[in-house]
Design a protein around this motif. Structure first.
Motif, short mmCIF file in Angstrom:
data_model
loop_
_atom_site.label_atom_id
_atom_site.label_comp_id
_atom_site.label_asym_id
_atom_site.label_seq_id
_atom_site.Cartn_x
_atom_site.Cartn_y
_atom_site.Cartn_z
N GLY A 72 0.82 -1.21 0.00
CA GLY A 72 0.00 0.00 0.00
C GLY A 72 0.85 1.25 0.00
O GLY A 72 2.08 1.20 0.06
N ARG A 73 0.20 2.37 -0.08
CA ARG A 73 0.95 3.61 -0.11
C ARG A 73 1.60 3.88 1.25
O ARG A 73 1.15 3.38 2.27
CB ARG A 73 0.02 4.77 -0.47
CG ARG A 73 -0.37 4.76 -1.94
CD ARG A 73 -1.30 5.91 -2.24
NE ARG A 73 -2.47 5.86 -1.37
CZ ARG A 73 -3.10 6.93 -0.92
NH1 ARG A 73 -2.67 8.12 -1.24
NH2 ARG A 73 -4.18 6.80 -0.15
N ASP A 74 2.63 4.68 1.24
CA ASP A 74 3.37 5.02 2.46
C ASP A 74 2.43 5.48 3.57
O ASP A 74 2.56 5.07 4.72
CB ASP A 74 4.33 6.18 2.20
CG ASP A 74 5.45 5.76 1.27
OD1 ASP A 74 5.30 4.71 0.63
OD2 ASP A 74 6.45 6.49 1.21
N HIS A 108 9.08 12.76 11.48
CA HIS A 108 10.14 11.77 11.55
C HIS A 108 9.99 10.73 10.46
O HIS A 108 10.95 10.25 9.87
CB HIS A 108 10.14 11.13 12.94
CG HIS A 108 10.41 9.67 12.95
ND1 HIS A 108 9.41 8.77 13.11
CD2 HIS A 108 11.54 8.97 12.77
CE1 HIS A 108 9.93 7.55 13.06
NE2 HIS A 108 11.20 7.65 12.86
N TYR A 109 8.74 10.40 10.16
CA TYR A 109 8.44 9.38 9.16
C TYR A 109 9.00 9.79 7.81
O TYR A 109 9.48 8.96 7.03
CB TYR A 109 6.92 9.25 9.06
CG TYR A 109 6.48 7.90 8.59
CD1 TYR A 109 6.46 6.83 9.46
CD2 TYR A 109 6.08 7.70 7.28
CE1 TYR A 109 6.06 5.59 9.04
CE2 TYR A 109 5.68 6.47 6.85
CZ TYR A 109 5.68 5.41 7.73
OH TYR A 109 5.28 4.18 7.31
N GLN A 110 8.93 11.09 7.57
CA GLN A 110 9.40 11.63 6.29
C GLN A 110 10.91 11.42 6.14
O GLN A 110 11.41 11.28 5.04
CB GLN A 110 9.10 13.14 6.29
CG GLN A 110 9.12 13.76 4.93
CD GLN A 110 7.79 13.54 4.23
OE1 GLN A 110 6.88 12.95 4.80
NE2 GLN A 110 7.71 13.99 3.00
N LYS A 148 13.40 6.57 5.99
CA LYS A 148 12.75 5.60 5.12
C LYS A 148 13.44 4.23 5.19
O LYS A 148 12.98 3.27 4.58
CB LYS A 148 12.79 6.10 3.67
CG LYS A 148 11.94 7.34 3.42
CD LYS A 148 10.46 7.02 3.56
CE LYS A 148 9.61 8.20 3.07
NZ LYS A 148 8.18 7.97 3.36
N ALA A 149 14.54 4.16 5.94
CA ALA A 149 15.28 2.90 6.02
C ALA A 149 14.46 1.85 6.77
O ALA A 149 13.85 2.14 7.78
CB ALA A 149 16.61 3.13 6.74
N ASP A 150 14.46 0.66 6.26
CA ASP A 150 13.75 -0.45 6.90
C ASP A 150 12.28 -0.15 7.10
O ASP A 150 11.64 -0.75 7.96
CB ASP A 150 14.35 -0.76 8.29
CG ASP A 150 15.84 -0.99 8.22
OD1 ASP A 150 16.26 -1.63 7.24
OD2 ASP A 150 16.56 -0.55 9.13
N ASN A 205 7.21 -1.12 9.79
CA ASN A 205 5.74 -1.08 9.76
C ASN A 205 5.15 -2.43 10.12
O ASN A 205 4.16 -2.51 10.84
CB ASN A 205 5.26 -0.66 8.37
CG ASN A 205 5.57 0.79 8.08
OD1 ASN A 205 6.12 1.49 8.94
ND2 ASN A 205 5.22 1.25 6.90
N ARG A 206 5.79 -3.49 9.60
CA ARG A 206 5.26 -4.82 9.90
C ARG A 206 5.31 -5.09 11.40
O ARG A 206 4.32 -5.53 12.00
CB ARG A 206 6.09 -5.89 9.15
CG ARG A 206 5.38 -7.24 9.05
CD ARG A 206 6.32 -8.31 8.54
NE ARG A 206 7.53 -8.44 9.35
CZ ARG A 206 7.56 -8.99 10.56
NH1 ARG A 206 6.45 -9.45 11.10
NH2 ARG A 206 8.69 -9.06 11.24
#
Lengths: 311, 311
Positions: free
Chosen positions: B201-203, B240-242, B245-247, B252-253
């Motif tokens: 899905g989207r970010d 922070h999410y922005q 992006k690593a991992d 998220n999982r």
DNA sequence: AGGCTGATCTTTATGCACAAAAAACCCAGC
DNA sequence: GCTGGGTTTTTTGTGCATAAAGATCAGCCT
């Protein structure tokens, strides 16, 4: 037109410095003076020019000399050294505390501006800032509403306060023995005994001491959010204090006694005792506040009545 | 000059209403329409006058009739229906998230005003409002400083967050069985399973779902201060999410799995299990955030060095 | 009576341009 | 590296124009 209050304040401060000096050489550089007065060099130059014109100082640079001592007439009156923003803040507080303002009432920015003798922008700026406390709310395109300290508001604020203060108290007793906070605590305790012996002090003595103690505890948490939250608590406290003069003497005595138990618990570093003392005190404070608010009017009349239009 | 965005927005909304109507009589009073569009009668009158001029409506009062159906060209473009205040808020967020802004950097209100194509007043108003989050600070007579999410800031915010969320979770499991929150929780759980099955899905899907769950929990506390605090948390999270992006996929999982445990614990209404699940999740989240901030440069360079951003 | 409608008038919020205060910047000279 | 001079930029605050809300009022229909 913007008022030059920074200049006037710094100018007065500069006169204070000069007042304690012997006549003669005074080779202080512009930059150094700027640092001393905590203003920019631009302002310092204006001050020096003015001092030169009034023949208090003479010469420039290393050859600058104190020519005559300043006298009281050289000072700007205090009234003029206050920023517009400060003035608005002060006058708004005064206006609220004088009680022209009841929960649910609308606040007109324009009206306040006229009352305070400033522009609407200054008032607006203050209101948006003050809104962070949640005591006033903005209605889009309409105005402001003074929410005030309703019963719900008081309950919610005290729920958070209890969490924060318990946490802070725990942090306090974990401070190293040489932390300056312990000395502050001693001083505060002495003040308590003094006030208990002589209960005829001014109204504000107790309020100030109360704030000092609680802020000291709050600061131990080293948490800006908790610390800032106390600003709200302090305002509510003062606001409510203004309105409820009944049994004031007795209430203060009880609070002082509870504080002493609290302080003793803190010094014992016994976490359980601290929790108990803190909880007990906050329970009392909350009960006092709620009693002064009185029963909530059936949850209806607070916000529904003034909202006649589509808001 | 003030823009008539309220009028344009309400006008568009009115066209939407008319689009679904048959031609002919349409006897809706001004007052009723005002209520429908949530604007004042003054604005409604302007809308009716405009509709009359464009011959979409004809007549007045009970004799008002829909003369022709509106077509796409009758609408005002979306761009024009946005308040200046809204535009400033949107563009500021965008500007911050694009990363032109590093911790410790000064922000010039004038510069932003030029960038956004608005007056300084609008920017100032927004900045004073936004300052409540503590992410920017005002320097008197000087400007604004972007504090940003430093290590201290993150630590302090998470200390408060843990207190608030544990408290809220406790309140949540005390909700009556027929409270709508339980249905919301079910829906959120289903979304989690969907996202776990289809991780492409989207970010923003995860971010939105995360906020939805936590806000649901927070709302159970029925406390405006806790609720408002989540606004800050949400911003920090997105910010922070922005940058990290690593991992992302793996993080998220893990978060989704932890959420499911959290949700199960809530549904079980077992206070101890809720505490454990909540604490575990928040520990993970905080660790992620702190890792993305990186080590603090020896407590000194926070304000002196503009480099070393959150990335 | 009393509520609703439509018309007119008054007041307030919103947003901008602009002036002065104050900070920040640059730079030659010592 | 510090000093003081000149210059540029930014903040602070005011005044003002327009959008939008709110108040008032006469007629009209139940």
């Amino acid at each position: 037109m913007r008022a030059n209050t920074v200049y006037k304040r710094a100018y007065n401060q500069c006169l204070d410095i000069l007042a304690g000096r012997p006549l003669g050489a005074w080779p202080v550089s512009e930059a150094r003076l700027a640092g001393l007065l905590a203003v920019s060099r631009t302002t310092v130059r204006a001050i020096l020019a003015s001092l030169d014109e009034r023949e208090i100082l003479r010469g420039a640079g290393g050859a600058r000399a104190l020519h005559r001592l300043p006298d009281p007439r050289d000072y700007f009156p205090d009234r003029q050294t206050e920023t517009v923003a400060q003035a608005v803040a002060r006058r708004f507080m005064q206006w609220v505390l004088e009680g022209d303002c009841r929960p649910g009432q609308t606040i007109s920015a324009l009206d306040l501006a006229r009352r305070f003798g400033t522009s609407t922008t200054a008032v607006r700026e203050y209101l948006t800032h003050f809104a962070r406390f949640g005591l006033i709310e903005r209605r889009q395109n309409s105005g402001w509403i003074f929410v005030g300290v309703t019963r719900d508001f008081a309950t919610e604020i005290y729920e958070v306060r209890e969490m924060f203060e318990l946490r802070s108290a725990r942090a306090f007793i974990a401070l190293p023995g040489d932390d300056p906070a312990w000395a502050d605590l001693d001083a505060i305790e002495r003040e308590h005994h003094r006030l208990l012996r002589d209960p005829d002090g001014r109204d504000t003595d107790f309020a100030r001491l109360d704030e000092r103690l609680h802020r000291l505890v709050y600061d131990a948490a080293r948490n800006r959010f908790m610390r800032e939250f106390y600003d709200l608590i302090a305002f509510v406290f003062h606001y409510h204090y203004q309105w409820n003069k009944a049994d004031e003497r007795e209430r203060n005595r009880v609070a002082l006694e509870e504080h002493l138990v609290y302080i003793a618990a803190l010094r014992s570093r016994d976490a359980r005792a601290v929790d108990a003392a803190c909880r007990a005190h906050l329970r009392t404070v909350r009960a006092t506040l709620l009693r002064s608010i009185g029963p909530e009017p059936a949850r209806a009349g607070v916000l529904s009545r003034p909202a006649s239009g589509p808001a």
